[in-house]
Design a protein around this motif. Structure first.
Motif, PDB file in Angstrom:
ATOM      1  N   ILE A   2       0.881  -1.174   0.000  1.00  0.00           N
ATOM      2  CA  ILE A   2       0.000   0.000   0.000  1.00  0.00           C
ATOM      3  C   ILE A   2       0.917   1.222   0.000  1.00  0.00           C
ATOM      4  CG2 ILE A   2      -1.746   1.268   1.327  1.00  0.00           C
ATOM      5  CD1 ILE A   2      -2.817  -1.483   2.261  1.00  0.00           C
ATOM      6  N   GLU A   3       0.794   2.044  -1.030  1.00  0.00           N
ATOM      7  CA  GLU A   3       1.797   3.077  -1.282  1.00  0.00           C
ATOM      8  C   GLU A   3       1.518   4.395  -0.571  1.00  0.00           C
ATOM      9  OE1 GLU A   3       4.422   2.434  -2.894  1.00  0.00           O
ATOM     10  OE2 GLU A   3       3.944   0.600  -4.038  1.00  0.00           O
ATOM     11  N   ARG A   4       0.254   4.689  -0.316  1.00  0.00           N
ATOM     12  CA  ARG A   4      -0.111   5.999   0.218  1.00  0.00           C
ATOM     13  C   ARG A   4      -0.873   5.837   1.528  1.00  0.00           C
ATOM     14  NH1 ARG A   4       1.936  10.454  -1.462  1.00  0.00           N
ATOM     15  NH2 ARG A   4       0.067  11.536  -0.778  1.00  0.00           N
ATOM     16  N   PRO A   5      -0.616   6.699   2.498  1.00  0.00           N
ATOM     17  CA  PRO A   5      -1.418   6.668   3.725  1.00  0.00           C
ATOM     18  C   PRO A   5      -2.887   6.931   3.398  1.00  0.00           C
ATOM     19  CG  PRO A   5       0.470   8.144   3.949  1.00  0.00           C
ATOM     20  CD  PRO A   5       0.390   7.776   2.502  1.00  0.00           C
ATOM     21  N   PHE A   6      -3.758   6.406   4.222  1.00  0.00           N
ATOM     22  CA  PHE A   6      -5.184   6.702   4.030  1.00  0.00           C
ATOM     23  C   PHE A   6      -5.882   6.629   5.380  1.00  0.00           C
ATOM     24  CE2 PHE A   6      -6.999   2.542   4.727  1.00  0.00           C
ATOM     25  CZ  PHE A   6      -5.949   1.691   4.457  1.00  0.00           C
ATOM     26  N   ALA A   7      -7.027   7.263   5.446  1.00  0.00           N
ATOM     27  CA  ALA A   7      -7.835   7.223   6.667  1.00  0.00           C
ATOM     28  C   ALA A   7      -9.242   6.810   6.285  1.00  0.00           C
ATOM     29  CB  ALA A   7      -7.857   8.608   7.317  1.00  0.00           C
ATOM     30  N   CYS A   8      -9.965   6.260   7.248  1.00  0.00           N
ATOM     31  CA  CYS A   8     -11.373   6.002   6.992  1.00  0.00           C
ATOM     32  C   CYS A   8     -12.155   6.183   8.280  1.00  0.00           C
ATOM     33  CB  CYS A   8     -11.600   4.636   6.371  1.00  0.00           C
ATOM     34  SG  CYS A   8     -11.442   3.284   7.504  1.00  0.00           S
ATOM     35  N   ILE A   9     -13.462   6.278   8.144  1.00  0.00           N
ATOM     36  CA  ILE A   9     -14.316   6.497   9.298  1.00  0.00           C
ATOM     37  C   ILE A   9     -15.238   5.299   9.457  1.00  0.00           C
ATOM     38  CG2 ILE A   9     -16.255   7.892  10.145  1.00  0.00           C
ATOM     39  CD1 ILE A   9     -14.848  10.324   9.127  1.00  0.00           C
ATOM     40  N   VAL A  10     -15.291   4.788  10.680  1.00  0.00           N
ATOM     41  CA  VAL A  10     -16.261   3.731  10.961  1.00  0.00           C
ATOM     42  C   VAL A  10     -17.570   4.441  11.313  1.00  0.00           C
ATOM     43  CG1 VAL A  10     -16.822   1.749  12.394  1.00  0.00           C
ATOM     44  CG2 VAL A  10     -14.440   2.177  11.747  1.00  0.00           C
ATOM     45  N   GLN A  11     -18.541   4.291  10.436  1.00  0.00           N
ATOM     46  CA  GLN A  11     -19.774   5.070  10.571  1.00  0.00           C
ATOM     47  C   GLN A  11     -20.659   4.536  11.697  1.00  0.00           C
ATOM     48  OE1 GLN A  11     -20.837   6.263   6.140  1.00  0.00           O
ATOM     49  NE2 GLN A  11     -20.293   4.084   6.291  1.00  0.00           N
ATOM     50  N   LYS A  12     -21.340   5.458  12.362  1.00  0.00           N
ATOM     51  CA  LYS A  12     -22.264   5.077  13.423  1.00  0.00           C
ATOM     52  C   LYS A  12     -23.681   5.370  12.970  1.00  0.00           C
ATOM     53  CE  LYS A  12     -19.133   5.151  17.205  1.00  0.00           C
ATOM     54  NZ  LYS A  12     -18.671   5.642  18.476  1.00  0.00           N
ATOM     55  N   PRO A  13     -24.665   4.556  13.313  1.00  0.00           N
ATOM     56  CA  PRO A  13     -24.538   3.390  14.217  1.00  0.00           C
ATOM     57  C   PRO A  13     -24.267   2.074  13.492  1.00  0.00           C
ATOM     58  CG  PRO A  13     -26.854   3.776  13.750  1.00  0.00           C
ATOM     59  CD  PRO A  13     -26.072   4.781  12.922  1.00  0.00           C
ATOM     60  N   THR A  14     -24.019   2.112  12.175  1.00  0.00           N
ATOM     61  CA  THR A  14     -23.950   0.845  11.428  1.00  0.00           C
ATOM     62  C   THR A  14     -22.660   0.067  11.692  1.00  0.00           C
ATOM     63  OG1 THR A  14     -22.917   1.945   9.554  1.00  0.00           O
ATOM     64  CG2 THR A  14     -25.329   1.792   9.537  1.00  0.00           C
ATOM     65  N   GLY A  15     -21.566   0.770  11.995  1.00  0.00           N
ATOM     66  CA  GLY A  15     -20.273   0.108  12.141  1.00  0.00           C
ATOM     67  C   GLY A  15     -19.594  -0.157  10.806  1.00  0.00           C
ATOM     68  N   ILE A  16     -20.192   0.315   9.713  1.00  0.00           N
ATOM     69  CA  ILE A  16     -19.628   0.057   8.377  1.00  0.00           C
ATOM     70  C   ILE A  16     -18.611   1.153   8.037  1.00  0.00           C
ATOM     71  CG2 ILE A  16     -20.164  -0.226   5.922  1.00  0.00           C
ATOM     72  CD1 ILE A  16     -23.017  -1.060   6.791  1.00  0.00           C
ATOM     73  N   PRO A  17     -17.368   0.775   7.716  1.00  0.00           N
ATOM     74  CA  PRO A  17     -16.371   1.796   7.347  1.00  0.00           C
ATOM     75  C   PRO A  17     -16.755   2.492   6.044  1.00  0.00           C
ATOM     76  CG  PRO A  17     -15.374  -0.407   7.432  1.00  0.00           C
ATOM     77  CD  PRO A  17     -16.828  -0.589   7.674  1.00  0.00           C
ATOM     78  N   ASP A  18     -16.383   3.765   5.897  1.00  0.00           N
ATOM     79  CA  ASP A  18     -16.777   4.479   4.672  1.00  0.00           C
ATOM     80  C   ASP A  18     -15.886   4.123   3.487  1.00  0.00           C
ATOM     81  OD1 ASP A  18     -14.520   5.825   5.442  1.00  0.00           O
ATOM     82  OD2 ASP A  18     -15.405   7.838   5.310  1.00  0.00           O
ATOM     83  N   ARG A  19     -14.831   3.348   3.732  1.00  0.00           N
ATOM     84  CA  ARG A  19     -14.116   2.748   2.595  1.00  0.00           C
ATOM     85  C   ARG A  19     -13.645   1.353   3.004  1.00  0.00           C
ATOM     86  NH1 ARG A  19      -8.524   5.659   1.170  1.00  0.00           N
ATOM     87  NH2 ARG A  19      -7.944   3.547   0.550  1.00  0.00           N
ATOM     88  N   TYR A  20     -13.782   0.426   2.088  1.00  0.00           N
ATOM     89  CA  TYR A  20     -13.323  -0.945   2.324  1.00  0.00           C
ATOM     90  C   TYR A  20     -13.163  -1.621   0.972  1.00  0.00           C
ATOM     91  CZ  TYR A  20     -18.299  -1.931   1.680  1.00  0.00           C
ATOM     92  OH  TYR A  20     -19.570  -1.996   1.177  1.00  0.00           O
TER      93      TYR A  20
END
Ligand code: S6P
Ligand code: ZN
Length: 196
Positions: A2-20
């Motif tokens: 993985i070449e570049r740093p990245f961030a994601c958010i675990v959405q509430k209340p579903t617990g589903i990350p906004d990227r996967y």
């Protein structure tokens, strides 16, 4: 890599990350033999073969320099008196650890090593759990209504050994006893390393 740093958010209340990258759904029917009440299991599978847990994985790179990571979501429910749970596994590269962070819900992580030593830790929002190298691990949702949402990270090339657990189960099971949660012996468990 993985070449570049990245961030994601675990959405509430579903617990589903906004990227996967990968979404896995496991249904009751994939857990044959794991719940101790076989009749209750068969009945439930026939009634409706429900999804009992899901995993949202970030990009998985089979490389020891990387961290496999994502979120697992175990649904509430029971088979007989036994709570819904994940299959559970050793890592194929046994000497690799894993870190869990509970985002929401209530449950338990049940663990054991090849020598038959076992441990169970309660999970609730904010709990960080370190699973050392060599310890198999399974997530159990003990809440009556809420999902158990847990973030995980482990070495990229660790892989999974599901077979050992499929064959003999975990040493301990997590069941409901009225309002309480109990850890009980698994009647079908046999030691991985039988004495010669
Ligand atoms: C992977 C990590 C978790 C589990 C997830 C589902 O090493 O321990 O992401 O994959 O909790 O459980 P299982 O046993 O079906 O992989
Ligand atoms: Zn694991």
């Amino acid at each position: 890599m993985i070449e570049r740093p990245f961030a994601c958010i675990v959405q509430k209340p579903t617990g589903i990350p906004d990227r996967y990258d990968n979404h896995i759904e496991r249904r009751l029917s994939s857990m044959t033999g794991q719940f101790r009440d076989h009749q209750a299991y068969e009945k439930l599978v026939q009634q409706s073969d429900r999804v009992i847990y899901e995993v949202y994985e970030g990009r998985r790179v089979d490389d020891q320099r990387e961290l496999a990571h994502g979120v697992s979501i175990v649904k509430p429910g029971k088979v007989g008196d036994e709570f819904f749970m994940t299959k559970g596994h050793f890592h194929a590269v046994l000497e690799t650890a894993e870190l869990y962070y509970c985002i929401q819900g209530e449950g338990m992580i049940v663990m054991e090593n090849p020598e038959g030593d076992w441990a169970a830790e309660r999970m609730s929002a904010g709990v960080v759990l370190y699973v050392p190298p060599r310890w198999a691990h399974r997530s159990v949702n003990t809440h009556p209504h809420d999902e158990l949402v847990v973030l995980f990270a482990y070495r990229g090339d660790a892989g999974h050994d599901y077979q050992s657990i499929e064959r003999r189960g975990f040493r301990k099971l997590v069941v409901a006893a009225g309002e309480r949660t109990e850890i009980v012996d698994n009647p079908r468990w046999i030691p991985l390393h039988q004495p010669a």
